[in-house]
Enzyme design. Structure first.
Site, PDB file in Angstrom:
ATOM      1  N   LYS A  76       0.857  -1.196   0.000  1.00 14.49           N
ATOM      2  CA  LYS A  76       0.000   0.000   0.000  1.00 14.49           C
ATOM      3  C   LYS A  76       0.889   1.241   0.000  1.00 14.49           C
ATOM      4  O   LYS A  76       1.865   1.306   0.762  1.00 14.49           O
ATOM      5  CB  LYS A  76      -0.876  -0.037   1.253  1.00 14.49           C
ATOM      6  CG  LYS A  76      -1.941   1.044   1.362  1.00 14.49           C
ATOM      7  CD  LYS A  76      -2.774   0.823   2.631  1.00 14.49           C
ATOM      8  CE  LYS A  76      -3.891   1.838   2.806  1.00 14.49           C
ATOM      9  NZ  LYS A  76      -4.705   1.581   4.023  1.00 14.49           N
ATOM     10  N   SER A  98      -9.638   1.571   3.110  1.00 10.87           N
ATOM     11  CA  SER A  98      -8.786   2.362   2.239  1.00 10.87           C
ATOM     12  C   SER A  98      -7.753   1.540   1.477  1.00 10.87           C
ATOM     13  O   SER A  98      -7.219   2.002   0.480  1.00 10.87           O
ATOM     14  CB  SER A  98      -8.081   3.445   3.057  1.00 10.87           C
ATOM     15  OG  SER A  98      -7.193   2.856   3.996  1.00 10.87           O
ATOM     16  N   SER A 146      -9.671  -0.684   7.353  1.00 13.87           N
ATOM     17  CA  SER A 146      -9.133  -0.528   5.997  1.00 13.87           C
ATOM     18  C   SER A 146      -8.468  -1.742   5.394  1.00 13.87           C
ATOM     19  O   SER A 146      -8.204  -1.758   4.192  1.00 13.87           O
ATOM     20  CB  SER A 146      -8.138   0.626   5.959  1.00 13.87           C
ATOM     21  OG  SER A 146      -8.838   1.822   5.770  1.00 13.87           O
TER      22      SER A 146
HETATM   23  N1  GLN Z   1     -13.160   3.838   6.629  1.00 11.10           N
HETATM   24  C1  GLN Z   1     -12.552   4.241   7.867  1.00 11.10           C
HETATM   25  C2  GLN Z   1     -12.242   5.714   7.808  1.00 11.10           C
HETATM   26  O1  GLN Z   1     -12.587   6.307   6.861  1.00 11.10           O
HETATM   27  C3  GLN Z   1     -11.329   3.423   8.160  1.00 11.10           C
HETATM   28  C4  GLN Z   1     -10.118   3.836   7.428  1.00 11.10           C
HETATM   29  C5  GLN Z   1      -8.895   3.064   7.817  1.00 11.10           C
HETATM   30  O2  GLN Z   1      -8.967   2.048   8.488  1.00 11.10           O
HETATM   31  N2  GLN Z   1      -7.739   3.606   7.448  1.00 11.10           N
HETATM   32  O3  GLN Z   1     -11.685   6.278   8.679  1.00 11.10           O
END
Ligand code: GLN
Length: 416
Positions: free
Chosen positions: A50, A125, A148
């Protein structure tokens, strides 16, 4: 049982050339690939990372235009460890800007598409990592602050793990909310996620547990089914798949008990408030370099304008939920729930078509981050209405991740 062996680099490059034009999971290809720096259990593993994790020569963009033009000059510690264990790194993957989001729609590279239906989101994400893992059979690294890793893994039909604890250093990872952030693996099989996770923690107990689990049963295990995560708020096809997974658990010998976690209500707003506040320094630093995307700007604005009473409520609730969930997790071998209440939503308008779609994807994942539990999304077949992947979430008390891997390996052939 899904194939356990990684594809060759040439096979991966060929499928990327064929498909990534439409999927947009890869934001940088290493040409030539970065060779391993040692030999170990990850020999032959083809890895993507990532792009909020530093790999020397990678954009290290974190999906943000404010970071373009200054590539990473070093490897993050987790990357150093997997290269030393034998992995070859071939690409960096797409993500939401600063890992804030659940669809990759806020990436400066544009969204990643779901390999099972390109009109749908791959989740986020770590959407690029999960889509690449599903489409190219590669192993990948992601980060998980509130879901994420598990959410995109569930939506793309691969395995994603949020490790408990802090054994994997965050060195070289662009911070989002440092008391929540963790690095973890996403791969097509439980075995390959365990090998990566072990290499990043410098252990071998997780892959050992998978080997035992693949030959074992769940007899003697008590699994807590979290009532609040299994209710009518899940779509019908998710509920059907969850019921099928529970049947498989029982057939494998587990005892199921219902557990009530009343404090789960409001966990998403608690998560949003506390993480946004933690993210202020990193967002302000980047805002000084160039304009933030819409989602990151919105979070900064929220963090700077939130009422002190709401902050106090969120901090108190975080503490209470942490204590309650840890106690409940410690009283069971594992907790189980659907990974997400819905399958992958349409990509064209996440949150517009269905205003509840975006936050709903986080409903059952933020709790494990709040409580520091280990958590995994395991492929749990396809929804009978949409035909799209559904995930089963396993959660474990801190420090008991090997048990979670054991159970996942035992379940894998029965639920996928
Ligand atoms: N969807 C969650 C957020 O928007 C989690 C994101 C993540 O785990 N980086 O914060």
């Amino acid at each position: 049982m899904p194939p356990q062996n990684p594809p060759s680099i040439d096979e991966v490059l060929a499928t990327i050339a064929e498909r990534d034009g439409e999927l947009n999971s890869v934001v940088h290809l290493f040409d030539p690939p970065l060779p391993p720096t040692g030999d170990g259990p990850l020999r032959g593993e083809v890895l993507m990372v990532k792009d909020n994790i530093a790999v020397a020569g990678a954009p290290w963009s974190a999906g943000s235009s404010t970071r373009l033009g200054s590539p990473a000059t070093f490897d993050a510690e987790c990357v150093r460890r997997v290269r030393e264990a034998g992995a070859t790194i071939i690409a960096m993957t797409n993500l939401d800007e600063f890992a804030m989001g659940a669809s990759t729609a806020s990436s400066c590279f544009g969204p990643t598409h779901n390999p099972w239906d390109i009109t749908r989101t791959a989740g986020g994400s770590s959407g690029g990592s999960a889509a690449a893992s599903a489409a190219y059979a590669v192993a990948t690294l992601g980060t998980d602050t509130g879901g994420s890793i598990r959410e995109p893994a569930a939506q793309c039909g691969v395995v994603g793990v949020k490790p408990s604890g802090r054994q994997i250093p965050l060195h070289g990872v662009v911070p989002f909310a440092p008391t929540y952030d963790v690095v973890g693996p996403i791969a097509p099989t439980v075995w390959r996620t365990a090998l990566l996770d072990d290499a990043m923690r410098c252990t071998d107990e997780l892959s050992d547990a998978v080997q035992r689990g693949a030959r074992g049963s769940l007899s003697g295990m008590v699994l807590g089914v979290v009532t609040q995560m299994a209710d009518h708020r899940n779509s019908l096809e998710v509920r059907d798949r969850f019921a099928a997974a529970l049947d498989a658990c029982e057939w494998l010998g587990a005892q199921l008990v219902e557990v009530d976690v009343p404090n789960i209500v409001d966990s998403l707003s608690t998560y949003m408030t506390t993480t946004s506040i933690e993210a202020i320094p990193v967002l302000e630093e980047h805002a000084a370099r160039g304009p933030l995307g819409e989602e990151a700007a919105r979070r900064l604005e929220h963090a700077l304008s939130v009422e002190p009473a709401e902050v106090a409520r969120a901090v108190r609730h975080r503490r209470e939920l942490n204590a309650q969930l840890r106690r409940i997790a410690a009283g069971h071998d594992l907790l189980v729930s659907p990974s997400m209440p819905i399958v992958a939503p349409a990509l064209s308008r996440p949150g517009l078509d269905d205003p509840l779609a975006a936050p709903r994807t986080d409903w059952w994942t933020v709790e494990a981050n709040i409580a520091g539990l280990g958590a995994m999304s395991l492929p749990n077949g396809r929804g009978k209405e949409s035909g799209l992947p559904v995930g089963l979430q396993l959660m474990c008390a801190p420090g008991t991740d090997a048990r979670m891997y054991f159970a996942a390996a035992c379940l894998e052939p029965h639920v996928a």
